[in-house]
Design a protein around this motif. Structure first.
Motif, PDB file in Angstrom:
ATOM      1  N   ARG A  27      44.663  40.844  40.202  1.00  0.00           N
ATOM      2  CA  ARG A  27      43.366  40.234  40.520  1.00  0.00           C
ATOM      3  C   ARG A  27      43.051  39.018  39.653  1.00  0.00           C
ATOM      4  NH1 ARG A  27      41.544  45.867  40.634  1.00  0.00           N
ATOM      5  NH2 ARG A  27      41.553  46.584  42.798  1.00  0.00           N
ATOM      6  N   GLU A  28      43.812  38.848  38.579  1.00  0.00           N
ATOM      7  CA  GLU A  28      43.608  37.661  37.743  1.00  0.00           C
ATOM      8  C   GLU A  28      44.077  36.387  38.435  1.00  0.00           C
ATOM      9  OE1 GLU A  28      45.640  38.343  34.100  1.00  0.00           O
ATOM     10  OE2 GLU A  28      44.308  39.956  33.442  1.00  0.00           O
ATOM     11  N   HIS A  29      44.947  36.532  39.427  1.00  0.00           N
ATOM     12  CA  HIS A  29      45.457  35.338  40.117  1.00  0.00           C
ATOM     13  C   HIS A  29      44.413  34.818  41.105  1.00  0.00           C
ATOM     14  CE1 HIS A  29      47.979  32.628  42.431  1.00  0.00           C
ATOM     15  NE2 HIS A  29      48.874  32.720  41.450  1.00  0.00           N
ATOM     16  N   PRO A  30      44.168  33.512  41.137  1.00  0.00           N
ATOM     17  CA  PRO A  30      43.133  32.966  42.022  1.00  0.00           C
ATOM     18  C   PRO A  30      43.408  33.165  43.512  1.00  0.00           C
ATOM     19  CG  PRO A  30      44.409  31.210  40.971  1.00  0.00           C
ATOM     20  CD  PRO A  30      44.766  32.486  40.277  1.00  0.00           C
ATOM     21  N   ALA A  31      44.659  33.469  43.874  1.00  0.00           N
ATOM     22  CA  ALA A  31      44.975  33.660  45.299  1.00  0.00           C
ATOM     23  C   ALA A  31      44.694  35.083  45.766  1.00  0.00           C
ATOM     24  CB  ALA A  31      46.444  33.324  45.556  1.00  0.00           C
ATOM     25  N   VAL A  32      44.333  35.984  44.837  1.00  0.00           N
ATOM     26  CA  VAL A  32      44.180  37.407  45.171  1.00  0.00           C
ATOM     27  C   VAL A  32      42.704  37.763  45.328  1.00  0.00           C
ATOM     28  CG1 VAL A  32      44.587  39.769  44.387  1.00  0.00           C
ATOM     29  CG2 VAL A  32      46.341  38.009  44.035  1.00  0.00           C
ATOM     30  N   ALA A  33      42.354  38.248  46.517  1.00  0.00           N
ATOM     31  CA  ALA A  33      40.990  38.717  46.769  1.00  0.00           C
ATOM     32  C   ALA A  33      40.850  40.198  46.459  1.00  0.00           C
ATOM     33  CB  ALA A  33      40.595  38.454  48.223  1.00  0.00           C
ATOM     34  N   ASP A  34      41.903  40.965  46.706  1.00  0.00           N
ATOM     35  CA  ASP A  34      41.870  42.401  46.446  1.00  0.00           C
ATOM     36  C   ASP A  34      43.304  42.892  46.310  1.00  0.00           C
ATOM     37  OD1 ASP A  34      40.740  44.844  45.965  1.00  0.00           O
ATOM     38  OD2 ASP A  34      39.801  45.060  47.940  1.00  0.00           O
TER      39      ASP A  34
END
Length: 510
Positions: free
Chosen positions: A428-435
């Motif tokens: 979730r730390e990655h900006p491309a991950v919503a969930d």
């Protein structure tokens, strides 16, 4: 803070409704989709329901089932059945016909109240349609001629409801909660400003304990409950503003969707006293955002439908503890035990084990499942009864509990314990991950190995291999993901819990 000096040691919920009907008959008790009942009307309808049940031979301790969408009739039926001394089994409308039949048989339900949305299968008890549909005998017809019920003096140890923890797949397991447990929840609620002017907004279903732990205390204090048949982010904010909502219970995924609404900050939520959360992991960053943007206190409850020990995090008072679920509630005792059931040293921040809890609010047991009841119990050296949570956690030096994962979700790879929550937090730390969710998959070499499922944030084009490499570079050698899959949405229950079983099945099928 509400004055609790006038609250008795125990009072039955139907008697609390009777009290408010006498003291404030015109005060609104229930609002559902424009339908409104004041306390006098609710009390009278409860009497008719209780009388009709008694006419049909329902005696104290007999079970009646209700399986329907949220409505005024549903709420009144639940309360009226309690007045007759019946135990209520609220069932999930989305359950399969086969599962519903198993739950009805397990509960020994004498009647089934339902609506047109339910597919109950063949056979079972007589049916009454709450919505007047062809699903059963119309409620209005069933109530004809029902007058005043015979008085029933409810005892604290009597069963209040049977909540089924596995109603969509698998063998259903009924959790029997006594009246004393529900009253304990009402007493706990007294700490959070519940009173006659309380307006509680709820959008989770009435068959969920998440809803009931706030629904009943609101009515116990003579407040108003505004019920939404289904959650809608904008609709929730519109109702909160319109009714000057003071309290609400939301699950983490609902907070997430509300915070993501572009127009969230345009709504007037200044009447909010307390917002509550339970049922699923509530991320520290999301808690911080809710605190920053939404007036009023934020309280997270950690506990189980089965009862036992609960923790409370008053997030607005402890902004440095948002990564925890708080400290044991007053009168609640929590301990840690290892895999063999041995108690771990109290006060040792390095101790990691399964959380077990004891309090006045505990289930009597699983309905007709003494084996499952025994598995859920742990007794200390003095014989004191605790309920196992199935959660792995540790206490810090200040007594705050940090949850690491569910025991059944723990991944044991090459003899090492891997906590999926750690890997999910990294994703979730990655900006491309919503969930994100991580599950254990069978591995010939390691026994189990972690596999990730990710919902990609809109507007980001990162591929699976790129995200896998990014994540594994930030994990320990034994934590690394074997594979990663993008999906449109994580499968969730009606109260927002990620259904990891479905993810495991999806991976195995692939």
């Amino acid at each position: 803070m509400t004055d609790t000096s006038n609250l008795p040691g125990f009072d039955a919920m139907p008697e609390r409704i009777r009290l408010h009907a006498r003291l404030a008959p015109e005060r609104t008790a229930l609002v559902v989709a424009g339908c409104r009942l004041n306390y006098a009307q609710l009390d009278a309808l409860m009497d008719r329901i209780a009388a009709a049940l008694q006419r049909d031979g329902i005696r104290p301790g007999d079970a009646v089932a209700v399986c329907a969408a949220t409505s005024v009739e549903y709420a009144a039926l639940f309360l009226g059945a309690l007045r007759a001394g019946a135990v209520v089994a609220p069932l999930a409308p989305g359950a399969t016909p086969e599962s519903l039949q198993r739950m009805l048989a397990d509960a020994d339900a004498k009647l089934l109240f339902l609506d047109a949305s339910v597919q109950p299968g063949e056979g079972g008890p007589p049916r009454i349609a709450l919505d007047g549909s062809a699903a059963g005998r119309a409620l209005s017809e069933w109530l004809e001629g029902a007058g005043q019920p015979a008085a029933v003096e409810i005892q604290p140890e009597w069963p209040f409801n049977i909540i089924y923890s596995s109603g969509t797949t698998g063998e259903p397991k009924g959790i029997v909660q006594p009246h004393s447990m529900r009253w304990a929840y009402a007493l706990r609620a007294a700490r959070y400003g519940y009173a006659g002017d309380t307006v509680t907004l709820l959008s989770t279903p009435l068959y969920s304990n998440t809803t009931l732990v706030v629904f009943f205390p609101t009515l116990a204090f003579g407040g108003c409950v505004v019920l939404m048949p289904r959650f809608d982010a904008r609709g929730t904010l519109e109702l909160a503003q319109k009714h000057r909502m003071t309290h609400t219970m939301l699950v983490p995924v609902q907070y997430q969707r509300l915070m993501a609404l572009p127009e969230f900050d345009t709504f007037d939520l200044s009447s909010t006293r307390y917002k509550f959360c339970t049922s699923a992991p509530f991320g520290a960053e999301l808690k911080a955002e809710v605190l920053r943007r939404w007036p009023g206190g934020l309280v997270e409850f950690y506990g189980m439908t089965e009862g036992g020990g609960s923790c409370v995090l008053e997030a607005h008072l402890h902004p440095d503890k948002l990564h925890t679920v708080g400290r044991p509630a007053p009168g609640h005792e929590l301990r840690l035990v290892d895999a063999e059931g041995r108690e771990l040293p109290a006060g040792d921040p390095a101790a990691v084990g399964e959380v077990v809890g004891h309090s006045a609010g505990m289930m009597r047991g699983y309905h007709k499942r003494p084996d499952a009841t025994r598995e859920a119990e742990w007794f200390d050296a003095t014989g004191k009864r605790f309920i196992r949570t199935g959660d792995i956690g540790r206490f810090d030096a200040d007594g705050f509990l940090t949850l690491l994962d569910r025991r059944k979700d723990l991944i044991i790879s090459g003899g090492f314990n891997i906590y999926p929550s750690d890997l999910e937090a990294t994703l979730r730390e990655h900006p491309a991950v919503a969930d994100a969710a991580v599950v254990g998959a069978p591995s010939a070499r390691w026994g189990e190995t972690p596999v990730g499922f990710v919902v990609r944030r809109e507007g980001h084009a990162m591929d699976e291999d790129e995200l896998l490499q990014w994540t594994n570079a930030r994990l320990g050698r034994m934590q690394r993901l074997q594979s990663l899959h993008f999906i449109n949405e994580l499968p969730r229950s009606a109260i927002g819990k990620v259904l990891k079983r479905e993810l495991r099945e999806r991976h195995q099928a692939a």
